[in-house]
Design a protein around this motif. Structure first.
Motif, PDB file in Angstrom:
ATOM      1  N   SER A 273       0.842  -1.203   0.000  1.00 30.43           N
ATOM      2  CA  SER A 273       0.000   0.000   0.000  1.00 30.43           C
ATOM      3  C   SER A 273       0.877   1.253   0.000  1.00 30.43           C
ATOM      4  O   SER A 273       1.619   1.489   0.953  1.00 30.43           O
ATOM      5  N   VAL A 274       0.794   2.018  -1.071  1.00 29.51           N
ATOM      6  CA  VAL A 274       1.503   3.307  -1.119  1.00 29.51           C
ATOM      7  C   VAL A 274       0.447   4.362  -0.810  1.00 29.51           C
ATOM      8  O   VAL A 274      -0.307   4.798  -1.675  1.00 29.51           O
ATOM      9  N   TRP A 275       0.401   4.735   0.481  1.00 29.15           N
ATOM     10  CA  TRP A 275      -0.727   5.500   1.007  1.00 29.15           C
ATOM     11  C   TRP A 275      -0.746   6.975   0.594  1.00 29.15           C
ATOM     12  O   TRP A 275      -1.809   7.555   0.412  1.00 29.15           O
ATOM     13  N   SER A 276       0.427   7.604   0.508  1.00 28.87           N
ATOM     14  CA  SER A 276       0.432   9.068   0.453  1.00 28.87           C
ATOM     15  C   SER A 276       1.574   9.588  -0.407  1.00 28.87           C
ATOM     16  O   SER A 276       2.595   8.919  -0.580  1.00 28.87           O
ATOM     17  N   CYS A 277       1.375  10.792  -0.932  1.00 25.94           N
ATOM     18  CA  CYS A 277       2.438  11.447  -1.697  1.00 25.94           C
ATOM     19  C   CYS A 277       2.287  12.952  -1.581  1.00 25.94           C
ATOM     20  O   CYS A 277       1.203  13.466  -1.325  1.00 25.94           O
ATOM     21  N   CYS A 278       3.393  13.653  -1.773  1.00 28.78           N
ATOM     22  CA  CYS A 278       3.338  15.113  -1.918  1.00 28.78           C
ATOM     23  C   CYS A 278       4.513  15.533  -2.796  1.00 28.78           C
ATOM     24  O   CYS A 278       5.510  14.810  -2.907  1.00 28.78           O
ATOM     25  N   VAL A 279       4.365  16.670  -3.469  1.00 30.75           N
ATOM     26  CA  VAL A 279       5.410  17.186  -4.356  1.00 30.75           C
ATOM     27  C   VAL A 279       6.031  18.406  -3.696  1.00 30.75           C
ATOM     28  O   VAL A 279       5.320  19.327  -3.268  1.00 30.75           O
ATOM     29  N   LEU A 280       7.347  18.428  -3.582  1.00 28.82           N
ATOM     30  CA  LEU A 280       8.058  19.574  -3.006  1.00 28.82           C
ATOM     31  C   LEU A 280       8.219  20.667  -4.054  1.00 28.82           C
ATOM     32  O   LEU A 280       8.044  20.431  -5.261  1.00 28.82           O
ATOM     33  N   ASP A 281       8.583  21.867  -3.608  1.00 32.04           N
ATOM     34  CA  ASP A 281       8.725  23.000  -4.536  1.00 32.04           C
ATOM     35  C   ASP A 281       9.760  22.742  -5.618  1.00 32.04           C
ATOM     36  O   ASP A 281       9.670  23.275  -6.724  1.00 32.04           O
ATOM     37  N   ASN A 282      10.767  21.927  -5.315  1.00 33.11           N
ATOM     38  CA  ASN A 282      11.814  21.652  -6.309  1.00 33.11           C
ATOM     39  C   ASN A 282      11.426  20.512  -7.265  1.00 33.11           C
ATOM     40  O   ASN A 282      12.225  20.080  -8.088  1.00 33.11           O
TER      41      ASN A 282
END
Length: 797
Positions: A273-282
């Protein structure tokens, strides 16, 4: 921003959490950092590790008594220049942390089940979604309003850039758009639970769901595009800064990177299960998974992990086990598969999967275009021939299982078959079993224990029951368990047939005693000084509807008495009693209305709705008298009285009855009994009243605006922030549709009264976008009171 043609590679693996990483959010401070939350009940703040490629844990925050499900960052303000961290948990609470303390600054309580989604907006507003089927809007440490309308868990929430607009996605398969606390639109199309939302622009957003699809929507309601690629539930979606490219993660062990509408890269992870993600400013991508590890991927060669670290990641990946039922590998017969020589042929596209047979095992490889090679992504379990004799497995309903148990729920009842594979999640299996056989959910823990005991805890790959997810049963959403979509019905048109207008004079608000008041003269008030003093708000006393023509009202009452049902007809004595009551309450008489007069009035206002309006007009005038007010609004009779009035506010009711019921409610505010009733029933009364906003009758609009104003007067006195939030929501909603300038003026006075001397109310009004809604009234020339009042309000905002 994701640069065209770039390939993402591992930057680093970040350990620290002990259980599943359920949520991630890019941080404001330190730059380039992020926050993670986990089933281990903690939130952790991570900062880039100087010249290295990794991240260092700055803080480990604790405050929840159960799993932590979601996280977001509340933007900076003067008091907290680095912003705040909000986390939602399985304990039903939201914890708010500063960046320099491991304990919560405060805790928000109000939800009745797991808080599973958070989103922050301008001016400190926070939106939360919960398994209790509601979303809530918070400002600082107070709940401003509750968004009700979904029929199942609210898994995803987002605040849109345009002020006052909010989105919620639910296990009922729908997405709802809310404006100022009211549902404006319901989006249907997903075939299963909506799990994630991401904002593309002021007018577009993305959604992902358990149906393994991603949809791009316009806020007007149109679905612009559907993206397919995942082969199982999609849990999380995040957009790259300054473009429309995005990333998704899900139950198929993958992170997928989407560019220009196509899946450009698939990165497999050694966790189911790959529950979560977010993209950084870079442009770097952070993902959290069921193995408790955070992994960061980058396009930047400078930030790419060392060859040794990448090899270690690939080794971990190659040792993972893959269940064909939860992957994109399809039905597999090992006897038909080629050997290792098949890997000498290059792949044709990024992410292409190839299976080979090696020493009796089935291995899965994925093609990497950028590296020009096949990367092993795991070993496939359960990939034998399709008979029990050759596989040693059990066939049930045409499929192979490691076990098929016979379950006896009670001694006298039937037996049930429960199929189970050791790579399955026992909670999800148990929940599906109970749903399929229509069994009570109270058996969930019992069935799970039975599975674990009878499989001796056997698991494959990363399906350790220590990581079994709280979102199964008490946990992961089960497709098909939610009800279907409930679209918002279109309002019924008003009939208005044969409506009675009780005397033209009664449409005028009577002058109040004392100084000249802008509520007199039907908008004829003119300012005498260019630098006018604010005489409009905060309003101190309720505005009432006083003027009438008693002779005309009594004449109409007598005329319609002839058509009343026999058992409800008024006698000559009854008519005399009502005439006397009207005289007493419309004049400065010292007499007190008698109990007999009030009983007769109650009898008259229970007439059929076609003929009741003159009786309601008598009630409207009589309720201003203190003894009548106390009688009808007393604790003993108040619910009966208010319920009776609310019947007349039905959207398809008679307009005359709607108008007179609204005016009666406005006049209730003149005495203490009525004030208590109106405040105790505020939520119900305002919810009914606002339904009348769509009619074209300007007198109803003026009465609705006056009711809102009278609530504002009392909410200002008692400083009730939740009540103010509801009132601000009503103003924001009604001011969009009302045309009459007298109604607009009263709404402006109500708005000014609500936000006077209250910075929280000012912030909330800004977050609802009220300032942009009212700006156009600053240039109204006639009546001058509208523009003057509007400018005073804008000065406060």
């Amino acid at each position: 921003m994701a640069s065209a043609g770039g390939t993402y590679r591992l930057r680093c693996s970040v350990g620290g959490h002990e259980l599943d990483v359920r949520g991630l959010s890019q941080g404001l401070f330190p730059p380039g950092g992020f926050v993670s939350v986990s089933r281990d009940r903690t939130a952790r703040l991570w900062a880039p590790d100087g010249p290295n490629r990794g991240f260092t844990e700055m803080h480990c925050m604790s405050g929840h008594s159960n799993f932590v499900s979601c996280v977001c960052i509340i933007p900076s303000n003067d008091i907290y220049p680095h912003g705040l961290i909000a986390t939602g948990g399985n304990d039903h609470n939201i914890c708010i942390f500063t960046l320099d303390d491991t304990a919560p600054l405060y805790v928000l309580k109000g939800h009745k089940n797991t808080v599973c989604s958070l989103s922050s907006g301008k001016f400190g507003t926070l939106l939360s979604g919960s398994w209790d089927t509601t979303a809530k809007v918070w400002l600082n440490d107070k709940c401003m309003m509750t968004l009700q309308g979904h029929t199942a868990a609210v898994w995803a929430v987002k605040i849109l850039p345009e002020q006052g607009l909010m989105l919620t996605g639910s296990a009922d398969k729908t997405i709802k758009l809310w404006k100022a606390g009211r549902c404006e639109r319901t989006f249907t199309g997903h075939e299963d639970c909506v799990r994630g939302l991401a904002i593309l622009s002021d007018t577009e957003f993305l959604s992902c769901a358990n149906d393994a699809s991603i949809r791009r929507w316009q806020i007007s309601g149109e679905c612009l595009q559907i993206y397919y690629g995942h082969t199982n539930y999609i849990y999380s979606i995040s957009v790259f800064p300054h473009c429309k490219d995005f990333v998704t993660t899900g139950e198929d062990r993958s992170l997928r990177i989407w560019k220009r509408g196509e899946c450009a890269q698939i990165i497999r992870l050694p966790a189911q299960s790959v529950w979560s993600c977010c993209v950084l400013d870079n442009g770097d991508i952070v993902v959290g998974a069921s193995d408790g590890i955070i992994r960061v991927f980058t396009e930047s060669l400078e930030r790419t992990a060392s060859a040794e670290e990448i090899q270690a990641f690939e080794n971990e990946l190659s040792q993972a086990t893959i269940d064909p039922k939860t992957s994109d590998l399809g039905d597999i017969n090992a006897d038909d598969l080629p050997g290792r020589e098949h890997l000498k042929e290059p792949g044709t596209r990024e992410g292409q999967t190839r299976l080979i047979r090696d020493n009796g095992k089935v291995e899965a490889y994925q093609w990497s275009v950028s590296e020009g090679r096949w990367i092993k992504i795991g070993e496939v379990v359960g990939s034998s021939g399709a008979t029990q004799q050759t596989s040693g497995r059990v066939l049930f309903e045409g499929k192979e299982y490691d076990y098929v148990f016979t379950i006896d729920v009670n001694e006298n009842g039937p037996s049930y078959k429960l199929p189970y594979n050791i790579s399955d999640d026992p909670w999800l299996t148990a929940y599906n079993f109970l749903q399929k056989n229509d069994l009570n959910a109270m058996f969930l823990d019992q069935v799970v224990k039975f599975i674990i005991d009878n499989t001796k805890g056997q698991t494959l790959g990363n399906t350790d029951t220590g990581f079994s997810d709280p979102f199964t049963g008490r946990g992961r959403y089960v497709p098909g368990s939610s009800s279907g979509s409930n679209a918002v019905p279109a309002p019924d048109p008003f009939t208005g047939a044969g409506r009675y207008v009780p005397g033209s004079a009664s449409n005028v608000v009577a002058p109040l005693s004392g100084v000249v008041d802008p509520f007199t003269g039907r908008g004829a008030y003119q300012a005498t000084d260019a630098k006018a003093e604010n005489i409009y708000f905060p309003k101190k006393e309720a505005v009432t509807f006083d003027q009438a023509n008693p002779t005309q009202i009594l004449g109409k009452l007598k005329e319609l008495n002839g058509s009343a049902p026999e058992e409800q007809k008024l006698t000559e004595d009854d008519l005399i009693l009502l005439e006397k009551l009207l005289f007493v309450t419309c004049n400065t008489s010292l007499e007190t209305p008698t109990a007999q007069q009030l009983q007769t009035l109650w009898k008259a206002i229970n007439w059929p709705e076609d003929i009741v309006f003159p009786a309601l007009d008598i009630l409207r005038l009589s309720i201003r008298h203190p003894s009548v007010n106390e009688n009808f609004c007393s604790e003993k009779d108040s619910i009966r009285f208010s319920s009776h009035l609310l019947k007349f506010l039905s959207r398809n009711g008679k307009q005359a009855n709607q108008l007179l019921a609204l005016r009666t409610l406005c006049n209730c505010f003149v005495s203490q009994g009525g004030q208590r009733l109106m405040m105790s029933q505020r939520d119900t009364i305002m919810s009914h009243a606002i339904e009348l906003k769509l009619g074209g009758n300007k007198n109803i609009h003026i009465a609705l605006a006056t009711l809102t104003l009278n609530y504002a007067v009392w909410l200002h006195k008692v400083n009730n922030i939740e009540g103010k939030a509801q009132c601000l929501s009503v103003i924001s909603t009604v001011i969009e549709v009302v045309q009459d300038l007298e109604a607009i003026f009263r709404l402006l006075v109500a708005l000014g009264t609500l936000i006077s001397d209250d910075t929280n109310a000012v912030q909330l009004a800004k977050s609802l976008g009220v300032d942009s809604q009212i700006k156009k009234y600053a240039s109204v020339s006639e009546p001058a009171k509208v523009s003057e009042c509007c400018r005073f309000v804008l000065n406060l905002l």
